[in-house]
Write an enzyme that holds these catalytic residues in place. Structure first.
Site, PDB file in Angstrom:
ATOM      1  N   CYS A  70       7.989  -6.728 -12.914  1.00  0.00           N
ATOM      2  CA  CYS A  70       8.003  -8.100 -12.395  1.00  0.00           C
ATOM      3  C   CYS A  70       8.708  -8.164 -11.035  1.00  0.00           C
ATOM      4  CB  CYS A  70       8.703  -8.994 -13.428  1.00  0.00           C
ATOM      5  SG  CYS A  70       9.114 -10.636 -12.842  1.00  0.00           S
ATOM      6  N   CYS A  73      11.539 -10.687 -10.805  1.00  0.00           N
ATOM      7  CA  CYS A  73      12.683 -10.193 -11.594  1.00  0.00           C
ATOM      8  C   CYS A  73      13.513  -9.207 -10.766  1.00  0.00           C
ATOM      9  CB  CYS A  73      12.212  -9.490 -12.872  1.00  0.00           C
ATOM     10  SG  CYS A  73      11.296 -10.540 -14.020  1.00  0.00           S
TER      11      CYS A  73
END
Length: 147
Positions: A70, A73
């Protein structure tokens, strides 16, 4: 349990320790592994360790649900690290990799990542999806932490 004593779960060996509330800011060590109970860095937890921290800790637990693939993230990771340094020892700051803890993410209905969730007294008290900067993480966590 007296309000002068707090249960704090060790981020290293996951043993529950009793710590005098007045000693929380004095860098207490784990009675079992003798490592610091608070490091100023997020602890990485698997599902079993997550359950132990959330259910047994007397300080709120701030969780970053994330995954290595991600992009947002990975972008938020340094901010979360900075926030941990500001929030501990009055809050446990942890990361849960949703790729490794898929059952937990499903049970908690984590629909997007990154997602921050704040737990207190064994239950979720607040949730915030999306990447945030360090100051926003700290402000959000403090605003939603039980007094």
């Amino acid at each position: 349990m007296s309000t002068d004593t707090l249960h704090i779960v060790c981020p290293h060996c996951h043993t529950t320790n009793r710590v005098a509330a007045a000693q929380l800011g004095s860098a207490p060590d784990c009675g079992k592994c003798h490592r610091p109970l608070f490091t100023g860095h997020p602890a990485s937890l698997d599902e079993a360790a997550f359950e132990k921290h959330v259910l047994r800790s007397d300080v709120p637990v701030l969780v970053d649900f994330w995954a290595p693939w991600c992009g947002p993230c990975r972008m938020m990771a340094p901010a979360f690290e900075q926030a941990a340094a500001q929030l501990e020892p009055h809050m446990r700051v942890v990361k849960v990799n949703t790729e490794e803890a898929q059952a937990l993410a499903g049970r908690l209905q984590i629909r997007s990542i990154p997602t921050l969730a704040l737990f207190a007294s064994g239950r979720e008290v607040a949730r915030q999806p999306g990447a945030m900067g360090a100051a926003d993480i700290v402000r959000w966590a403090r605003a939603h932490a039980p007094r």
